[in-house]
Design a protein around this motif. Sequence first.
Motif, PDB file in Angstrom:
ATOM      1  N   ASN A   1       0.838  -1.198   0.000  1.00  0.00           N
ATOM      2  CA  ASN A   1       0.000   0.000   0.000  1.00  0.00           C
ATOM      3  C   ASN A   1       0.874   1.249   0.000  1.00  0.00           C
ATOM      4  OD1 ASN A   1       0.806   0.491   2.695  1.00  0.00           O
ATOM      5  ND2 ASN A   1      -0.950  -0.590   3.528  1.00  0.00           N
ATOM      6  N   VAL A   2       0.269   2.348  -0.353  1.00  0.00           N
ATOM      7  CA  VAL A   2       0.932   3.640  -0.328  1.00  0.00           C
ATOM      8  C   VAL A   2       0.019   4.622   0.394  1.00  0.00           C
ATOM      9  CG1 VAL A   2       0.021   4.310  -2.591  1.00  0.00           C
ATOM     10  CG2 VAL A   2       2.098   5.411  -1.702  1.00  0.00           C
ATOM     11  N   SER A   3       0.597   5.488   1.221  1.00  0.00           N
ATOM     12  CA  SER A   3      -0.178   6.424   2.031  1.00  0.00           C
ATOM     13  C   SER A   3       0.391   7.826   1.889  1.00  0.00           C
ATOM     14  CB  SER A   3      -0.148   6.030   3.515  1.00  0.00           C
ATOM     15  OG  SER A   3      -0.524   4.690   3.708  1.00  0.00           O
ATOM     16  N   GLY A   4      -0.480   8.807   1.954  1.00  0.00           N
ATOM     17  CA  GLY A   4      -0.073  10.193   1.996  1.00  0.00           C
ATOM     18  C   GLY A   4      -0.927  10.938   2.993  1.00  0.00           C
ATOM     19  N   TYR A   5      -0.313  11.786   3.809  1.00  0.00           N
ATOM     20  CA  TYR A   5      -1.102  12.514   4.787  1.00  0.00           C
ATOM     21  C   TYR A   5      -0.420  13.809   5.207  1.00  0.00           C
ATOM     22  CZ  TYR A   5       1.482   8.804   7.218  1.00  0.00           C
ATOM     23  OH  TYR A   5       2.423   7.888   7.609  1.00  0.00           O
ATOM     24  N   PHE A   6      -1.237  14.661   5.780  1.00  0.00           N
ATOM     25  CA  PHE A   6      -0.808  15.967   6.273  1.00  0.00           C
ATOM     26  C   PHE A   6      -0.997  16.001   7.774  1.00  0.00           C
ATOM     27  CE2 PHE A   6      -2.403  20.032   7.881  1.00  0.00           C
ATOM     28  CZ  PHE A   6      -1.324  20.869   7.615  1.00  0.00           C
ATOM     29  N   GLN A   7       0.009  16.545   8.489  1.00  0.00           N
ATOM     30  CA  GLN A   7      -0.090  16.719   9.934  1.00  0.00           C
ATOM     31  C   GLN A   7       0.298  18.149  10.311  1.00  0.00           C
ATOM     32  OE1 GLN A   7       2.540  13.838  11.636  1.00  0.00           O
ATOM     33  NE2 GLN A   7       1.057  12.174  11.549  1.00  0.00           N
ATOM     34  N   HIS A   8      -0.405  18.677  11.284  1.00  0.00           N
ATOM     35  CA  HIS A   8      -0.058  19.996  11.820  1.00  0.00           C
ATOM     36  C   HIS A   8       0.324  19.847  13.277  1.00  0.00           C
ATOM     37  CE1 HIS A   8      -0.043  24.270  12.646  1.00  0.00           C
ATOM     38  NE2 HIS A   8      -0.826  24.042  13.691  1.00  0.00           N
ATOM     39  N   GLN A   9       1.509  20.372  13.635  1.00  0.00           N
ATOM     40  CA  GLN A   9       1.963  20.395  15.018  1.00  0.00           C
ATOM     41  C   GLN A   9       1.856  21.819  15.524  1.00  0.00           C
ATOM     42  OE1 GLN A   9       5.736  18.390  13.947  1.00  0.00           O
ATOM     43  NE2 GLN A   9       5.316  17.125  15.731  1.00  0.00           N
ATOM     44  N   LYS A  10       1.114  21.976  16.581  1.00  0.00           N
ATOM     45  CA  LYS A  10       0.789  23.300  17.092  1.00  0.00           C
ATOM     46  C   LYS A  10       2.045  24.127  17.368  1.00  0.00           C
ATOM     47  CE  LYS A  10      -1.721  25.643  20.793  1.00  0.00           C
ATOM     48  NZ  LYS A  10      -2.474  25.475  22.057  1.00  0.00           N
ATOM     49  N   ASP A  11       2.087  25.327  16.769  1.00  0.00           N
ATOM     50  CA  ASP A  11       3.171  26.293  16.968  1.00  0.00           C
ATOM     51  C   ASP A  11       4.537  25.766  16.536  1.00  0.00           C
ATOM     52  OD1 ASP A  11       1.324  28.050  18.113  1.00  0.00           O
ATOM     53  OD2 ASP A  11       1.625  27.188  20.112  1.00  0.00           O
ATOM     54  N   ILE A  12       4.567  24.727  15.692  1.00  0.00           N
ATOM     55  CA  ILE A  12       5.853  24.136  15.332  1.00  0.00           C
ATOM     56  C   ILE A  12       6.025  24.003  13.825  1.00  0.00           C
ATOM     57  CG2 ILE A  12       7.297  22.081  15.503  1.00  0.00           C
ATOM     58  CD1 ILE A  12       6.032  21.591  18.247  1.00  0.00           C
ATOM     59  N   ALA A  13       5.179  23.182  13.186  1.00  0.00           N
ATOM     60  CA  ALA A  13       5.430  22.899  11.779  1.00  0.00           C
ATOM     61  C   ALA A  13       4.224  22.229  11.140  1.00  0.00           C
ATOM     62  CB  ALA A  13       6.651  21.993  11.631  1.00  0.00           C
ATOM     63  N   ASN A  14       4.220  22.245   9.813  1.00  0.00           N
ATOM     64  CA  ASN A  14       3.309  21.439   9.007  1.00  0.00           C
ATOM     65  C   ASN A  14       4.126  20.328   8.354  1.00  0.00           C
ATOM     66  OD1 ASN A  14       0.944  23.015   9.459  1.00  0.00           O
ATOM     67  ND2 ASN A  14       1.678  24.506   7.975  1.00  0.00           N
ATOM     68  N   ASN A  15       3.619  19.093   8.420  1.00  0.00           N
ATOM     69  CA  ASN A  15       4.340  17.938   7.912  1.00  0.00           C
ATOM     70  C   ASN A  15       3.560  17.294   6.763  1.00  0.00           C
ATOM     71  OD1 ASN A  15       6.039  18.289  10.203  1.00  0.00           O
ATOM     72  ND2 ASN A  15       4.588  17.097  11.421  1.00  0.00           N
ATOM     73  N   PHE A  16       4.251  17.004   5.681  1.00  0.00           N
ATOM     74  CA  PHE A  16       3.674  16.284   4.559  1.00  0.00           C
ATOM     75  C   PHE A  16       4.427  14.961   4.456  1.00  0.00           C
ATOM     76  CE2 PHE A  16       3.167  20.780   3.903  1.00  0.00           C
ATOM     77  CZ  PHE A  16       1.841  20.907   3.514  1.00  0.00           C
ATOM     78  N   ILE A  17       3.705  13.852   4.600  1.00  0.00           N
ATOM     79  CA  ILE A  17       4.338  12.548   4.785  1.00  0.00           C
ATOM     80  C   ILE A  17       3.883  11.575   3.703  1.00  0.00           C
ATOM     81  CG2 ILE A  17       4.720  10.647   6.407  1.00  0.00           C
ATOM     82  CD1 ILE A  17       3.797  12.676   8.614  1.00  0.00           C
ATOM     83  N   LEU A  18       4.830  10.838   3.151  1.00  0.00           N
ATOM     84  CA  LEU A  18       4.548   9.793   2.166  1.00  0.00           C
ATOM     85  C   LEU A  18       5.129   8.483   2.685  1.00  0.00           C
ATOM     86  CD1 LEU A  18       3.425   9.142  -0.694  1.00  0.00           C
ATOM     87  CD2 LEU A  18       5.764   9.509  -1.547  1.00  0.00           C
ATOM     88  N   GLU A  19       4.312   7.405   2.627  1.00  0.00           N
ATOM     89  CA  GLU A  19       4.747   6.103   3.126  1.00  0.00           C
ATOM     90  C   GLU A  19       4.445   5.019   2.107  1.00  0.00           C
ATOM     91  OE1 GLU A  19       4.019   4.165   7.313  1.00  0.00           O
ATOM     92  OE2 GLU A  19       2.353   3.656   5.996  1.00  0.00           O
ATOM     93  N   LEU A  20       5.419   4.137   1.890  1.00  0.00           N
ATOM     94  CA  LEU A  20       5.250   2.975   1.015  1.00  0.00           C
ATOM     95  C   LEU A  20       5.594   1.733   1.815  1.00  0.00           C
ATOM     96  CD1 LEU A  20       4.754   1.800  -1.845  1.00  0.00           C
ATOM     97  CD2 LEU A  20       7.207   2.083  -2.267  1.00  0.00           C
ATOM     98  N   LYS A  21       4.724   0.720   1.735  1.00  0.00           N
ATOM     99  CA  LYS A  21       4.933  -0.491   2.512  1.00  0.00           C
ATOM    100  C   LYS A  21       4.561  -1.694   1.655  1.00  0.00           C
ATOM    101  CE  LYS A  21       3.778  -0.158   6.768  1.00  0.00           C
ATOM    102  NZ  LYS A  21       2.992  -0.064   8.005  1.00  0.00           N
ATOM    103  N   GLY A  22       5.392  -2.735   1.677  1.00  0.00           N
ATOM    104  CA  GLY A  22       5.121  -3.949   0.916  1.00  0.00           C
ATOM    105  C   GLY A  22       5.495  -5.182   1.703  1.00  0.00           C
TER     106      GLY A  22
END
Length: 418
Positions: A240-261
């Motif tokens: 599978n492949v995953s993509g997601y967005f995370q927000h850390q309060k007062d710190i940063a915005n994270n854009f994450i890509l994951e591949l798993k087999g």
Amino acid sequence: MKKQMSLFVWAVALFGMSPVLAAPNGGTRAASSADLTGMPATRTRENVNYQKYETRTTNRTYNAGDGKNIYYTAPQNRSALYKNYDAARTSSTMTTTQTTVRTTRAETVRREMKRKYYLAHPFFQPLKGKFGSVTDFSYLTNSYKFDIHQTVPDAVSNQLLFDWLKSKWNMNQFSVQEDFSYGITDTVALMAMLRYDFSEYKFKWDDPLIPDDKDDDNDLNLYGIGARWRFIDNDKWIANVSGYFQHQKDIANNFILELKGGYKVGSSTIYGLARGWYVNFDGNTYGNAVENKDKDNYAMTYIAYKTNVDDNIFYAEGGLGVFTVLDEDWTLNLEGVFGYYDWHNQAAVRGAIGWQPNDWFALNLYAETAFYDSANDKHLSLYFMEPAVGFNSLTNIGSVKLKDYAETSIGLQAIFYF
């Protein structure tokens, strides 16, 4: 491995620095998609899956989503018994013939196996119209010792008051995280998550005359959304492949890509994973800071992992794992991850044991620890503020040398599928 932010980050406006949490180790912390391998005696397989959107709680600053897969066993009819019959023994009299049959049953009794979803599987995601919920209760501890090498004297005595003073940084954090997923098709799922942290930070000084600096932070610090696509799922392979967005309060915005087999062998799945973070910071520096808010003895100590950084940096992780079904209700998951987190590299191992009494509920107990970290022996910039000794603003007074870096997390996941 892991992945929630483990290190406290301070926004320092006094000289244009806005520190943020330390880089993640990777997680986490840290169920999702359908595994089709049956129990050893089971031959029928069908495709099912469900996912958990998880961020690990480890020393890595930015949590990675970690899917949990379904392990599924098709219904089997095991009621037939194997029977051996001795030859009939016959005895006769003049008026009666009697036949005696002795039946010996050498039988393999096997309970009928019901359909089973292993909710703690690393490729777990919900089928179309199904929901998944993972509530994660975790405890993280992160620490290191350091020696201070002061190069700037204080403004009052014009002396190096802290040169070669020893101290220890320690963070203790309890987190409650909710990962929720919904299957929009049998192979695509939407994900949402949020995490509430109860954190305590401390600089413990070697000198008994210097009181410990302590701080805490209790808040909703992380939330995110994403999607996962299971694009391969057959008798041997799953991916599978995953993509997601995370927000850390007062710190940063994270854009994450994951591949798993993964490759399925008997009742086990051997898998590999790769994750990448594109991190957009609110400021241009990040590290560990503690503010002593005592009005009579105000002080702030800040160890900067990096200063004058670009707005964007990149983290990466790679690892191997195995998930196996021990029996109908118990599972085991082992995983090792090596990560690059901008200012340091780390290798960590994670183990989890799951108990699932039915199709819709499971408990998963896990622990993760770092066994290697390049933070040891690194020299980092030290900033200090204490008006009583003439440091009226946050000032770079020298550097620190790190040693005995340690990071461990334990947790319990309550997983529901409905």
